[in-house]
Design an enzyme around this catalytic site. Structure first.
Site, short mmCIF file in Angstrom:
data_model
loop_
_atom_site.label_atom_id
_atom_site.label_comp_id
_atom_site.label_asym_id
_atom_site.label_seq_id
_atom_site.Cartn_x
_atom_site.Cartn_y
_atom_site.Cartn_z
N CYS A 78 0.84 -1.20 0.00
CA CYS A 78 0.00 0.00 0.00
C CYS A 78 0.88 1.26 0.00
O CYS A 78 1.67 1.45 -0.92
CB CYS A 78 -0.99 -0.03 1.16
N HIS A 188 -3.80 -4.70 -0.53
CA HIS A 188 -3.42 -5.31 0.74
C HIS A 188 -3.52 -6.84 0.63
O HIS A 188 -4.62 -7.38 0.75
CB HIS A 188 -4.34 -4.83 1.87
N GLU A 190 -2.70 -8.96 2.79
CA GLU A 190 -3.09 -9.47 4.09
C GLU A 190 -4.60 -9.36 4.33
O GLU A 190 -5.13 -9.96 5.27
CB GLU A 190 -2.32 -8.77 5.21
#
Length: 207
Positions: A78, A188, A190
């Site tokens: 990011c 992202h 994650e």
């Protein structure tokens, strides 16, 4: 592996996702640990200028530079990707980035900003980061700024060209880059479910 904690990233989310992907992960800003780790993750949330101030205060600029000089892998996520570029412009204010790649991070021009939600990407056929994923895989983005043009050209034509992945939200922007030991994603991983976990496993598999 180290998730670099300079105060401007979702470090716990990154740690959990990397651990689920099979890595042993430490969250730290310790200089020696960050330098010696098999892989270094540089997350980032918020404003470009604030992230740069935090990174500089933690000597993260020096860590990234020295790791890359030695061919040691770094993954930016990011705003952790955005600060790898030459500069960011937010609200008319220009801030210098790490200048690993030339280019400007500027505001997205789209009907809805921020770009928040799931999106497909266009990865090159030889991408190692997206290897094994279908073309319609979707990833989670949260951002109002992006890099709209890829400007980097290798000085030595014998060097492998970076692999650049693109996405579109109102306009086309850089969604990921694979450039030697330096990889980065605007989305992202994650927070991107199974597709994001696959991305992280691909990166871990290169370490």
């Amino acid at each position: 592996m180290v998730v670099f904690d300079y105060g401007f990233g979702n470090v716990r989310s990154a740690q959990r996702a990397l651990a689920r992907a099979g890595a042993e992960v430490e969250i730290t800003r310790d200089f020696d640990a960050a330098m010696n780790a098999d892989g270094l993750v540089v997350p980032g949330v918020g404003a470009f200028a604030a992230c740069m101030r935090g990174l500089l205060a933690a000597r993260g600029d020096w860590v990234v530079e020295r790791r890359l000089a030695g061919g040691r892998p770094v993954l930016g996520i990011c705003v952790g990707m955005q600060i790898l570029f030459g500069r960011g412009i937010e609200h008319g204010v220009e801030t210098a980035g790490l200048e690993e790649w030339p280019g400007t991070v500027g505001r997205l021009h789209a009907p809805v900003v921020p770009h928040m939600g799931w999106n497909t990407v266009q990865a090159p056929a030889d991408s190692a980061l997206f290897a094994g994923l279908p073309d319609d895989a979707r990833f989670y983005f949260v951002h109002s700024y992006a890099v709209h043009e890829w400007e980097f050209r290798a000085a030595d034509p014998r060097m492998a060209a970076p692999r650049v992945t693109w996405a579109r939200h109102g306009e086309r922007f850089v969604a990921a880059v694979e450039n030697g030991p330096l990889w980065a994603t605007q989305f992202h991983p994650e927070k991107s479910g199974d597709a994001g976990a696959h991305i992280l496993r691909n990166w871990i598999g290169t370490l």
